[in-house]
Design a protein around this motif. Structure first.
Motif, PDB file in Angstrom:
ATOM      1  N   MET B 116       0.832  -1.206   0.000  1.00 12.82           N
ATOM      2  CA  MET B 116       0.000   0.000   0.000  1.00 12.82           C
ATOM      3  C   MET B 116       0.865   1.255   0.000  1.00 12.82           C
ATOM      4  O   MET B 116       0.443   2.306  -0.473  1.00 12.82           O
ATOM      5  CB  MET B 116      -0.942   0.012   1.209  1.00 12.82           C
ATOM      6  N   LEU B 117       2.066   1.160   0.526  1.00 18.17           N
ATOM      7  CA  LEU B 117       2.954   2.320   0.489  1.00 18.17           C
ATOM      8  C   LEU B 117       3.226   2.728  -0.958  1.00 18.17           C
ATOM      9  O   LEU B 117       3.383   3.911  -1.259  1.00 18.17           O
ATOM     10  CB  LEU B 117       4.275   2.026   1.195  1.00 18.17           C
ATOM     11  N   GLY B 118       3.261   1.734  -1.835  1.00 18.16           N
ATOM     12  CA  GLY B 118       3.453   2.037  -3.247  1.00 18.16           C
ATOM     13  C   GLY B 118       2.346   2.909  -3.816  1.00 18.16           C
ATOM     14  O   GLY B 118       2.530   3.601  -4.808  1.00 18.16           O
ATOM     15  N   HIS B 120       1.163   5.392  -2.334  1.00 18.10           N
ATOM     16  CA  HIS B 120       1.208   6.666  -1.611  1.00 18.10           C
ATOM     17  C   HIS B 120       0.945   7.865  -2.518  1.00 18.10           C
ATOM     18  O   HIS B 120       0.119   8.710  -2.224  1.00 18.10           O
ATOM     19  CB  HIS B 120       2.562   6.830  -0.916  1.00 18.10           C
ATOM     20  N   HIS B 121       1.661   7.932  -3.629  1.00 12.31           N
ATOM     21  CA  HIS B 121       1.528   9.138  -4.454  1.00 12.31           C
ATOM     22  C   HIS B 121       0.248   9.118  -5.287  1.00 12.31           C
ATOM     23  O   HIS B 121      -0.113  10.124  -5.894  1.00 12.31           O
ATOM     24  CB  HIS B 121       2.758   9.312  -5.349  1.00 12.31           C
ATOM     25  N   THR B 123      -2.651   8.276  -3.814  1.00 12.24           N
ATOM     26  CA  THR B 123      -3.735   8.484  -2.859  1.00 12.24           C
ATOM     27  C   THR B 123      -3.545   9.831  -2.165  1.00 12.24           C
ATOM     28  O   THR B 123      -2.490  10.448  -2.273  1.00 12.24           O
ATOM     29  CB  THR B 123      -3.763   7.355  -1.813  1.00 12.24           C
ATOM     30  N   LYS B 124      -4.591  10.248  -1.436  1.00 15.72           N
ATOM     31  CA  LYS B 124      -4.551  11.609  -0.920  1.00 15.72           C
ATOM     32  C   LYS B 124      -4.734  11.710   0.590  1.00 15.72           C
ATOM     33  O   LYS B 124      -4.362  12.726   1.171  1.00 15.72           O
ATOM     34  CB  LYS B 124      -5.634  12.440  -1.605  1.00 15.72           C
ATOM     35  N   THR B 184       3.220   1.392  -7.579  1.00 15.73           N
ATOM     36  CA  THR B 184       3.191   2.825  -7.863  1.00 15.73           C
ATOM     37  C   THR B 184       2.701   3.095  -9.280  1.00 15.73           C
ATOM     38  O   THR B 184       2.688   4.238  -9.708  1.00 15.73           O
ATOM     39  CB  THR B 184       4.583   3.452  -7.704  1.00 15.73           C
TER      40      THR B 184
END
Lengths: 410, 295
Positions: B116-118, B120-121, B123-124, B184
């Protein structure tokens, strides 16, 4: 090749969420149940226990808020801060100033805005947040222990301001904190008189509920935060700043934000501290308080919200309990008697506990709880250990046959 | 999301994938020049390998591409973007993803959380939305969670989504690294020694996965690798570095017989029959324990 790969990918669309769902219920059943039971017990407690425990309880709730805030910064993000006492002081002083009345008690000429206590509480949180925001450019650029050293400076600045800005802080002698009230309902002994099932609900009982609500909200907010996007970013940042930034996390901004959030938690904790003691004094907000908060989160478990709460209960309640039961607890004497002073005894105890935790269970009380859960589950469901080994088994044996099978279904 | 739609089209080159142009990049650490005037171009949708003996500057090159190191001179362009002037998180934001050689995952978190960290950019949800569990944050997490499960399935990690990464085998952790980079939705994927330390079977599976990623998503892949067999079978183009300089650039077949490359890998090309040396370089026997001057 490309056609063959396109089909299994299509089929995983349907397959994947089901797989995700089957594994999810693992943690979604027992924990909320425990939480609900705990809440019911805490809600009913004022009817049964005496005032001492309720007053201790409110102090503990305040400490829980502060410990959760510090744990977000230290445990989750890996940024050491020794300035927590400073931010508590910000919250406490702001509350006392905003909601307190002007007047010349004793030597000092005190000024106060006399606004409703709720406004004072919110202002306390905001001012602590503002102080955190002002310091956050520094927090964003330093890592770990270096931030710890830099933040130390704030504690000394805070001490100086508390001692010298007499009209606001009351100076060396401190100043009393106004009673809390909410839309005309005071958290004092009367006005209005209140009875619940025959038990008089006075200041201690009312504050207990206030503390419970605030601590519970603080707990929920932090837990939600950790389980979602910002929380994951913070945890990765702790494990590897380079990895976090390469995955799209603006490292400096997140360090600054978490510092801000942590200082706001401290501000609320400071307001609750002022309410709990009934007054503020510079000596309460020294370096020792920061260290005590660090002890709470190390004992409780770095990075765990529940652990921070447990550590706060332990560290903040123990001296009070020792004091109360000085005649029963071995080696501890009351004021003027032989033996250790309660506060000292409690400190020896923390020291020992921290050494034991670091040696045997670095995950703290939260780690103990985790062990207990795993043990309890193993004989029945045998979930985590056996399921993960089964998973690796299946991946090594069934994978070659897995793909054609998936491809042929679609 | 858009990555999936491209998968139906197969190996077609996507129009939104620009080339990577590295021009005369130099990196210095004090007096040491880790890279000097290195240039190469990664064509859209190709697998481009960067090889070289230990200390040749491969990882430095990767750190420049992902913004971790700043180039002292030169430019790195990715379409209209100047990667050499951007911060790492901004580079991630325009679709450049990297899988680390030495695994940089959060061991205590589950596979799903790491993946889920992938997102990151993409999502808001900020501190307030997440802390208060606002509906949009919850919805966002759910949607992206589904996509993450899909990508995990693709890399055969579907049954391990809720397992802490720390307890996975080394090969699985390597695959989580690649999966996280894929999460990502990259247009350019940087793989830093994706099969280092893997056994033969795991290596084959990874090679297969990389080919599938390229053909299904149509993205460019830059690969640093020591396993010569893998490089020669996967790569469309190979850049060879030695002592921070580019000594060769071409197709695997061209690079294999390049005299400079043979010299770099075998110490000296003079006394050795070039054909033998080329074969040795190709099979990778000497690649990991480079003899002679450079180790």
């Amino acid at each position: 090749m490309s056609e063959a790969t396109a089909t299994p990918r299509g089929s995983t669309r349907i397959g994947a969420p089901a797989g995700g769902r089957s594994a999810a219920p693992r943690r979604s059943f027992l924990r909320p149940l425990i939480l609900v039971v705990l809440l019911v017990v805490l809600l009913a407690l004022p009817i049964y226990v005496e005032e001492f425990w309720l007053r201790t309880g409110f102090a503990v709730f305040g400490a829980i808020v502060g410990a959760i805030g510090l744990n977000l910064l230290v445990g989750t993000t890996g940024q050491l801060s020794l300035a927590h006492a400073f931010f508590l002081a910000c919250g406490a002083v702001t509350y006392v100033f905003v909601s307190g009345d002007s007047g010349g008690i004793g030597l000092a000429d005190l000024s106060g805005l006399g606004l409703p206590p709720l406004v004072g509480m919110i202002a306390g949180v905001l001012v602590a947040g503002l102080a955190g925001l002002l310091f956050s450019p520094i927090a964003a650029r330093l890592r770990g222990i270096y931030l710890g050293v830099a933040s130390l400076g704030l504690v000394f600045i805070g001490q100086h301001v508390l001692n010298s800005w007499t009209s606001v802080t009351g100076g060396f002698n401190g100043r009393s904190a106004p009673e809390f009230s909410l839309f005309g309902f005071t958290f004092g002994n009367r006005d209005p008189e209140l009875f619940v099932v025959g038990v008089p609900f006075r200041e201690a009982e009312r504050l207990w509920y206030l503390g419970l609500v605030l601590a519970f909200l603080a707990y929920l907010f932090a837990r939600n935060l950790l389980r979602s996007r910002p929380g994951r970013a913070l945890q990765t940042l702790r494990d590897s700043e380079v990895a976090a930034s390469v995955m799209g996390v603006n490292v400096q901004r997140y360090k600054a934000r978490v510092f801000l959030v942590s200082s706001m938690y401290a501000g609320l904790s400071g307001v609750m501290y002022a309410l709990s003691i009934g007054s503020i004094a510079p000596e309460s907000f020294g370096l020792e308080l920061s260290i005590l908060f660090l002890a709470m989160i190390v004992l409780g478990g770095l990075g765990s919200v529940g652990g921070a709460a447990a550590g706060a209960v332990f560290v903040s309640a123990l001296p009070l309990v020792f004091q109360r039961y000085a005649d029963v607890v071995p080696f501890v004497g009351g004021a003027g008697e032989g033996g250790l002073a309660p506060g000292e005894a409690a400190r020896y105890f923390f020291g020992l506990a921290i050494i034991l935790v670091v040696m045997f269970e670095p995950a703290g009380l939260a780690g103990f709880a985790g062990r207990f859960r795993r043990k309890g589950r193993d004989p029945g469901g045998g979930r985590p250990t056996s399921s993960s080994s089964a998973a690796t088994d299946s991946s090594t044996t069934s994978v070659p046959s897995d793909r054609p099978a998936q491809g042929s279904t679609s | 999301m858009d990555g999936m739609s491209a998968s139906a089209a197969g190996a077609e080159i996507r129009s939104d994938i620009p080339s990577v142009d590295v021009e005369n990049v130099s990196v210095r650490f004090g007096a040491i020049k880790a890279l000097s005037e290195v240039s190469f171009t990664v064509e859209p949708g190709t697998i481009h390998a960067i090889i070289g003996p230990n200390g040749a500057g491969k990882s430095t090159m990767f750190n420049v591409l992902s913004g971790v190191y700043k180039a002292a001179e030169g430019q790195v362009r990715f379409g209209d973007s100047r990667l050499d002037q951007m911060r790492p998180y901004q580079i991630a934001g325009i679709g450049v993803a990297r899988a680390f050689q030495n695994i940089a995952l959060s061991g205590g978190q589950t596979v799903a959380e790491n993946l889920m960290l992938g997102r990151h950019h993409l999502t808001k949800a900020g501190f307030i939305a997440a802390g208060l569990r606002l509906p949009r944050a919850t919805r966002e997490g759910k949607i992206h969670g589904e996509r993450v499960a899909e990508i995990a399935e693709f890399l055969e990690l579907g049954d391990k989504l809720h397992t802490p990464v720390g307890v996975l085998s080394y090969g699985d952790q390597k695959r989580v690294e690649v999966a996280r980079a894929l999460c990502t939705e990259p247009r350019l994927l940087l793989l830093d020694e994706p099969v280092a330390g893997m056994n033969a079977e795991e290596t084959d599976r990874m090679a297969e996965a990389i080919l599938e990623i390229r053909s299904a998503l149509g993205i460019s892949v830059v690969l640093v690798e020591h396993d010569m067999g893998m490089v020669m079978s996967l790569a469309d183009r190979v850049t060879v570095l030695d002592f921070g300089r580019r000594i060769a650039d071409g197709t695997p077949a061209e690079v294999q017989v390049h005299p400079e490359v043979i010299r770099a890998y075998l110490g000296s090309g003079d006394e050795i029959n070039p054909a033998e040396a080329a074969e040795a370089a190709a099979t990778g026997h000497h690649s990991s324990e480079t003899p002679g001057t450079h180790s």
